[in-house]
Design a protein around this motif. Structure first.
Motif, short mmCIF file in Angstrom:
data_model
loop_
_atom_site.label_atom_id
_atom_site.label_comp_id
_atom_site.label_asym_id
_atom_site.label_seq_id
_atom_site.Cartn_x
_atom_site.Cartn_y
_atom_site.Cartn_z
N LYS A 155 23.25 -41.83 -33.36
CA LYS A 155 23.59 -42.87 -34.34
C LYS A 155 22.84 -42.65 -35.65
CE LYS A 155 24.43 -46.43 -30.82
NZ LYS A 155 24.01 -47.76 -30.31
N LEU A 156 21.87 -41.74 -35.63
CA LEU A 156 21.06 -41.46 -36.82
C LEU A 156 21.83 -40.53 -37.75
CD1 LEU A 156 17.60 -40.92 -35.09
CD2 LEU A 156 18.55 -43.03 -36.02
N GLN A 157 22.87 -41.03 -38.36
CA GLN A 157 23.73 -40.19 -39.17
C GLN A 157 23.15 -39.86 -40.54
OE1 GLN A 157 27.79 -41.51 -39.20
NE2 GLN A 157 27.93 -41.58 -36.99
N ASN A 158 22.00 -40.47 -40.89
CA ASN A 158 21.31 -40.10 -42.13
C ASN A 158 20.22 -39.07 -41.90
OD1 ASN A 158 22.63 -41.78 -44.09
ND2 ASN A 158 21.65 -43.54 -43.14
N LEU A 159 20.00 -38.70 -40.62
CA LEU A 159 18.91 -37.77 -40.29
C LEU A 159 19.16 -36.41 -40.94
CD1 LEU A 159 16.33 -37.97 -38.52
CD2 LEU A 159 17.59 -36.71 -36.77
N GLN A 160 18.14 -35.90 -41.63
CA GLN A 160 18.25 -34.61 -42.31
C GLN A 160 17.48 -33.50 -41.59
OE1 GLN A 160 16.75 -35.41 -46.24
NE2 GLN A 160 18.64 -36.41 -46.91
N ALA A 161 16.40 -33.86 -40.90
CA ALA A 161 15.56 -32.85 -40.24
C ALA A 161 15.21 -33.32 -38.83
CB ALA A 161 14.29 -32.59 -41.04
N LEU A 162 15.40 -32.44 -37.85
CA LEU A 162 15.08 -32.74 -36.45
C LEU A 162 14.32 -31.57 -35.86
CD1 LEU A 162 15.36 -34.49 -33.88
CD2 LEU A 162 17.55 -33.35 -33.47
N LEU A 163 13.10 -31.84 -35.38
CA LEU A 163 12.27 -30.82 -34.74
C LEU A 163 12.06 -31.24 -33.30
CD1 LEU A 163 11.41 -31.05 -37.92
CD2 LEU A 163 9.63 -29.45 -37.23
N VAL A 164 12.56 -30.43 -32.36
CA VAL A 164 12.66 -30.81 -30.95
C VAL A 164 11.60 -30.12 -30.12
CG1 VAL A 164 14.15 -30.71 -28.92
CG2 VAL A 164 15.12 -31.30 -31.14
N GLY A 165 11.12 -30.82 -29.08
CA GLY A 165 10.01 -30.54 -28.19
C GLY A 165 9.56 -29.13 -27.87
N ALA A 166 8.25 -28.99 -27.68
CA ALA A 166 7.63 -27.69 -27.41
C ALA A 166 7.97 -27.17 -26.02
CB ALA A 166 6.11 -27.80 -27.56
N LYS A 167 8.16 -28.04 -25.05
CA LYS A 167 8.45 -27.64 -23.68
C LYS A 167 9.93 -27.34 -23.46
CE LYS A 167 4.27 -27.99 -22.07
NZ LYS A 167 3.54 -26.81 -21.59
N GLY A 168 10.77 -27.82 -24.35
CA GLY A 168 12.19 -27.52 -24.25
C GLY A 168 13.00 -28.65 -23.64
N ILE B 18 25.89 -35.71 -38.90
CA ILE B 18 26.65 -35.03 -39.96
C ILE B 18 25.82 -34.65 -41.17
CG2 ILE B 18 28.86 -36.04 -39.29
CD1 ILE B 18 28.43 -38.19 -41.39
N ASN B 19 24.64 -35.24 -41.35
CA ASN B 19 23.79 -34.93 -42.51
C ASN B 19 22.60 -34.04 -42.16
OD1 ASN B 19 25.03 -36.32 -44.81
ND2 ASN B 19 24.67 -38.18 -43.63
N LEU B 20 22.56 -33.53 -40.93
CA LEU B 20 21.43 -32.71 -40.51
C LEU B 20 21.39 -31.41 -41.30
CD1 LEU B 20 19.25 -33.21 -38.35
CD2 LEU B 20 20.51 -31.67 -36.85
N ARG B 21 20.23 -31.13 -41.90
CA ARG B 21 20.05 -29.93 -42.74
C ARG B 21 19.04 -28.96 -42.15
NH1 ARG B 21 21.79 -31.39 -48.13
NH2 ARG B 21 20.51 -29.74 -49.02
#
Length: 389
Positions: A173-186, A198-201
């Protein structure tokens, strides 16, 4: 970018480029020092006097919560939390509904689950206008609370140092999100619903799955930077990468099981930087269909291949498409590569060719000898490491 501080009068100019120009200007004025450009980001320092000046100017907008300091100014916009217990149990109860200006929160210490889970959910409910949320190393949450989806203004979300295994359904639902950094363990799995972001850069991804599903990452048309790192079970990328029309930087590192790159990579016409390293099973050869003879023009400026122990052949299709753009070509620790593709001699803008710890290739490219040398003699800067055991 998350706080709207980077702007350009040119609608065709990428905000990432504008931000980099800001940084370079601050370096030229000695506000920042000792700048180093790395694959995974830039490093620079700030002098103590500059730090003190910046801190004094920002004292009403920035607050650091520790075991000694529980106070927050009502004008605070940026919170750094060094002691989560103090924040959850002493600071937050005093300031409920009294901090409408907070736009970023950084948890600099780990959040222990399940003890902190309820407190963290209350925190998300309190700060509904957050633009930036970061969980540093040590956080033990295996999944973010569903309430994360209520942060409609969130632009930057990082839990790269945590043990997160799952993304809640609400995150899409976070359609304004531009940056996503996902977990170290995977993550256990990357859901298909990624296409709704749709706005993820910027995406930094660690996952334990064997392949990416189509209709997911490949649908992120605004994505500029993609890191696929330490995905040790990953054998194949998605076949619909041609949908990444804006992708400018791709880093694939530490994917021990990766077998091949998808054919669709030849359609990434905006790609400027490609780094592929520490993928011990990877075959870089991208077989072409017999009917496909037309070379797609690409925009690659930098190509780096490193620590590819079984790779024998370089992807000539990518290099042929970059005839008018490639400036830096680096090959390191690839002991099985024997020769450079013929198209290297046609790379009109190539300024730097570096070959290190590639014993079979280095001997053929030694200055003044070897049949491959005349083909690359036009390159201004060639570095060939001949001291290979």
């Amino acid at each position: 970018m998350a706080h709207g501080l980077i702007q350009s009068s040119n609608p065709n100019e990428n905000l990432e480029d504008v931000g980099l120009r800001y940084v370079r200007e601050l370096i030229s004025k000695c506000f920042f020092q000792d700048y180093e450009d790395w694959i995974f980001g830039a490093l620079f320092k700030m002098h103590d006097l500059m730090h003190d000046l910046a801190s004094s100017l920002a004292q009403n907008e920035c607050s650091i919560i520790s075991s000694q300091n529980h106070q927050i100014s009502k004008t605070t916009r940026h919170l750094s939390i060094l002691d989560s217990d103090s924040f959850f149990h002493q600071t937050l109860p005093k300031f409920t509904n009294k901090l409408p200006h907070v736009r970023s929160i950084l948890f600099a210490t780990g959040l222990e689950a399940p003890r902190c889970k309820a407190d963290f959910e209350k925190c998300l409910s309190e700060f509904k206008h957050l633009r930036s949320l970061e969980l540093m190393d040590g956080s033990e949450f295996e999944a973010l609370p569903e309430k994360i989806g209520a942060l409609k203004h969130l632009r930057y979300l990082s839990f790269a140092g945590s043990k997160m295994k799952r993304l809640p359904k609400s995150i899409f639902k976070l359609q304004n999100l531009q940056a996503l950094l996902v977990g170290a363990k995977g993550l256990e799995e990357l859901p298909k619903d990624m296409r709704y972001m749709i706005n993820l850069r910027f995406l930094f991804l660690v996952t334990n799955q064997k392949r990416f599903l189509e209709g997911g990452i490949g649908c992120l048309e605004c994505l500029q930077t993609l890191f696929i790192v330490r995905c040790e079970n990953l054998e194949f990328l998605c076949d619909d990468m041609q949908g990444l029309r804006s992708l400018r930087k791709l880093v694939i590192a530490g994917c021990k099981s990766l077998i091949s790159l998808p054919q669709s990579m030849k359609s990434l016409t905006a790609l400027e930087e490609l780094y592929v390293c520490d993928c011990e099973k990877l075959n870089l050869m991208m077989t072409e269909e017999e009917k496909e003879k037309k070379i797609r023009p690409l925009s690659l400026r930098i190509v780096f291949f490193g620590w590819l122990t079984t790779t024998i052949t370089l992807p000539k299709q990518l290099l042929e498409g970059s005839t008018d753009s490639l400036q830096t070509f680096i090959i390191g620790d690839c002991p099985s590569i024997i020769e450079l593709p013929e198209c290297v001699s046609n790379l009109k803008k190539l300024q730097k060719l570096q070959i290190r710890h590639c014993p079979r290739l280095s001997k053929r490219c030694q200055r003044g000898t070897g049949e491959d040398w005349p083909k690359i003699a036009h390159i201004p800067r060639i570095e060939v490491d001949l001291d290979d055991s």
